[in-house]
Write an enzyme that holds these catalytic residues in place. Structure first.
Site, PDB file in Angstrom:
ATOM      1  N   ARG A  62       0.838  -1.210   0.000  1.00  0.00           N
ATOM      2  CA  ARG A  62       0.000   0.000   0.000  1.00  0.00           C
ATOM      3  C   ARG A  62       0.873   1.261   0.000  1.00  0.00           C
ATOM      4  O   ARG A  62       0.583   2.242  -0.680  1.00  0.00           O
ATOM      5  CB  ARG A  62      -0.914  -0.022   1.226  1.00  0.00           C
ATOM      6  CG  ARG A  62      -1.902   1.129   1.289  1.00  0.00           C
ATOM      7  CD  ARG A  62      -2.979   0.852   2.328  1.00  0.00           C
ATOM      8  NE  ARG A  62      -3.871   1.995   2.464  1.00  0.00           N
ATOM      9  CZ  ARG A  62      -3.978   2.749   3.550  1.00  0.00           C
ATOM     10  NH1 ARG A  62      -3.246   2.463   4.622  1.00  0.00           N
ATOM     11  NH2 ARG A  62      -4.805   3.765   3.593  1.00  0.00           N
ATOM     12  N   HIS A  66       0.737   4.265  -2.750  1.00  0.00           N
ATOM     13  CA  HIS A  66       0.473   5.650  -2.349  1.00  0.00           C
ATOM     14  C   HIS A  66       1.640   6.573  -2.706  1.00  0.00           C
ATOM     15  O   HIS A  66       1.432   7.760  -2.956  1.00  0.00           O
ATOM     16  CB  HIS A  66       0.181   5.717  -0.847  1.00  0.00           C
ATOM     17  CG  HIS A  66      -1.202   5.273  -0.502  1.00  0.00           C
ATOM     18  ND1 HIS A  66      -1.962   5.864   0.481  1.00  0.00           N
ATOM     19  CD2 HIS A  66      -1.992   4.303  -1.024  1.00  0.00           C
ATOM     20  CE1 HIS A  66      -3.147   5.276   0.549  1.00  0.00           C
ATOM     21  NE2 HIS A  66      -3.175   4.313  -0.342  1.00  0.00           N
ATOM     22  N   GLY A  72       4.626  10.564  -8.735  1.00  0.00           N
ATOM     23  CA  GLY A  72       5.421   9.450  -9.232  1.00  0.00           C
ATOM     24  C   GLY A  72       6.190   8.751  -8.113  1.00  0.00           C
ATOM     25  O   GLY A  72       6.122   9.131  -6.944  1.00  0.00           O
ATOM     26  N   ASN A  94      -3.313   8.800   4.390  1.00  0.00           N
ATOM     27  CA  ASN A  94      -2.063   8.101   4.707  1.00  0.00           C
ATOM     28  C   ASN A  94      -1.795   7.900   6.190  1.00  0.00           C
ATOM     29  O   ASN A  94      -0.805   7.257   6.553  1.00  0.00           O
ATOM     30  CB  ASN A  94      -0.865   8.854   4.096  1.00  0.00           C
ATOM     31  CG  ASN A  94      -0.733   8.614   2.603  1.00  0.00           C
ATOM     32  OD1 ASN A  94      -1.361   7.704   2.062  1.00  0.00           O
ATOM     33  ND2 ASN A  94       0.072   9.429   1.942  1.00  0.00           N
ATOM     34  N   PRO A 161      -6.775   7.884  -5.276  1.00  0.00           N
ATOM     35  CA  PRO A 161      -8.131   7.370  -5.508  1.00  0.00           C
ATOM     36  C   PRO A 161      -8.757   6.943  -4.182  1.00  0.00           C
ATOM     37  O   PRO A 161      -8.123   6.250  -3.389  1.00  0.00           O
ATOM     38  CB  PRO A 161      -7.907   6.178  -6.446  1.00  0.00           C
ATOM     39  CG  PRO A 161      -6.461   5.830  -6.315  1.00  0.00           C
ATOM     40  CD  PRO A 161      -5.743   7.084  -5.954  1.00  0.00           C
ATOM     41  N   HIS A 191      -5.760  -5.794  -2.902  1.00  0.00           N
ATOM     42  CA  HIS A 191      -6.640  -5.855  -1.735  1.00  0.00           C
ATOM     43  C   HIS A 191      -6.784  -7.275  -1.194  1.00  0.00           C
ATOM     44  O   HIS A 191      -7.513  -7.498  -0.238  1.00  0.00           O
ATOM     45  CB  HIS A 191      -8.026  -5.297  -2.089  1.00  0.00           C
ATOM     46  CG  HIS A 191      -8.042  -3.805  -2.268  1.00  0.00           C
ATOM     47  ND1 HIS A 191      -9.120  -3.113  -2.765  1.00  0.00           N
ATOM     48  CD2 HIS A 191      -7.105  -2.863  -2.014  1.00  0.00           C
ATOM     49  CE1 HIS A 191      -8.845  -1.817  -2.808  1.00  0.00           C
ATOM     50  NE2 HIS A 191      -7.614  -1.644  -2.350  1.00  0.00           N
ATOM     51  N   ASP A 251      -3.473 -14.160  -3.190  1.00  0.00           N
ATOM     52  CA  ASP A 251      -4.183 -15.062  -4.102  1.00  0.00           C
ATOM     53  C   ASP A 251      -5.305 -14.298  -4.796  1.00  0.00           C
ATOM     54  O   ASP A 251      -5.380 -13.069  -4.694  1.00  0.00           O
ATOM     55  CB  ASP A 251      -4.720 -16.283  -3.329  1.00  0.00           C
ATOM     56  CG  ASP A 251      -5.628 -15.887  -2.163  1.00  0.00           C
ATOM     57  OD1 ASP A 251      -6.190 -14.759  -2.183  1.00  0.00           O
ATOM     58  OD2 ASP A 251      -5.794 -16.694  -1.231  1.00  0.00           O
TER      59      ASP A 251
END
Length: 320
Positions: A62, A66, A72, A94, A161, A191, A251
């Site tokens: 994550r 972020h 970038g 954050n 997003p 996720h 997975d």
């Protein structure tokens, strides 16, 4: 229209609609001669941290996402706030990021071997790859050669997003960074790792709209279980739910659950609202191999978004 006016309009367009492009100098063998033990050192650090804390892989993945989505991939997310000047890591989206110490530890170990050679941005990209691999996911050659940025502003986290985004908002956010609809669906598969606080999906389980209290696209029993953990006036700071049923294993369970109405975020559910993204969800739910192949391609693409890097930070928390 004069050439001067055209030039001004082009500059204005670039200012208001920033174009993100891949870093041209990246190479998988960038440090082969200058720091040959780099990857082994980073992997060892991530592995040790993961042994002590199973939430580390999700946190690192994550964190990298972020970082890349703001200015970038330049490690700006790692910089500490200075006085009243709040850095990205203290922006609202954050504040739940953690495991920064893993990158700091990896940087110290790398500096001991190759002083002033390897950027924090490259270490973060490698750590994100290792997070996936150590969780049972695929591995890949990480292109390297990023430089570290010197600017980090909390206000810029508004560009990330949001979990409440619909499909058009998601498409716009990704396309501005040179990422496709397939990249959107593949990267959403990240996720499969991690945990979310109630605030990120509260909108789906309480007062969804004027007609429904609960988002009707959610599986009713799943929604009921979330409401028991996250009541309407929830005060528990750390209350929340895992992002899929195998939260520490990389997975394709995320996609299978999404098709069953058992996803947490509005942005997850949004993937089923457009034919192209829905077909990709079904494809990845049916084939772990197809998901992994797409995820690797999209991660390399995302991690190559050009940053504003100018230096090799000696300490990832502060500019040189």
């Amino acid at each position: 229209m004069s050439a001067n006016i055209v030039a001004i309009l082009v500059l204005l367009a670039l200012f208001y609609f920033p174009i993100y492009s891949p870093v041209s100098a990246l190479s998988s063998n960038y440090y082969d001669k200058t720091c040959p033990q780099l990857e082994k050192t980073v992997t060892s650090t991530v592995q040790k941290a993961t042994t002590n804390d199973k939430t580390v892989p999700a946190a690192l993945l994550r964190m990298h996402f972020h970082d890349c989505f703001i200015k970038g991939c330049d490690a700006s997310v790692l910089l500490a706030s200075k006085g009243k000047k709040k850095a990205e890591k203290d922006g609202p989206p954050n504040v739940s990021l953690h495991a920064f110490y893993v990158i700091d530890n990896a940087k110290k170990a790398v500096e001991a071997l190759c002083p002033g050679v390897v950027s924090c941005a490259d270490i973060l990209a490698l750590a994100a790859r290792d997070a996936v691999t150590l969780s049972g996911g695929p591995t890949w050659d990480v292109p390297k050669g990023r430089k570290d940025g010197r600017i980090s502003q909390a206000i810029d986290t508004r560009q990330l997003p949001a979990p409440t985004f619909n499909i058009s908002q998601l498409q716009q956010s990704f396309s501005q960074r040179g990422l496709s609809m397939e990249d959107l669906v593949a990267l959403s598969g990240g996720h499969t790792l991690g945990f979310s606080h109630c605030s990120s999906f509260q909108n789906r389980i309480h007062k969804f709209n004027a007609t429904h209290d609960i988002d009707p696209s959610m599986n009713p029993s799943f929604a009921a279980s979330l409401r028991s953990v996250c009541p309407a006036n929830n005060k528990a700071k750390n209350a929340g739910a895992t992002l899929d049923s195998s939260t520490a294993t990389f997975d394709n369970a995320y996609y299978k659950l999404l098709l069953q109405g058992k996803s947490l975020f509005s942005s997850d559910q949004a993937l089923l609202t457009a034919p192209k993204t829905k077909n990709l969800v079904s494809k990845f739910a049916a084939s772990q191999k197809a998901f992994e192949k797409a995820f690797v391609q999209s991660m390399i693409k995302m991690s190559s978004i050009s940053g504003n890097g100018q230096e090799i930070r000696l300490d990832c928390k502060v500019v040189n």
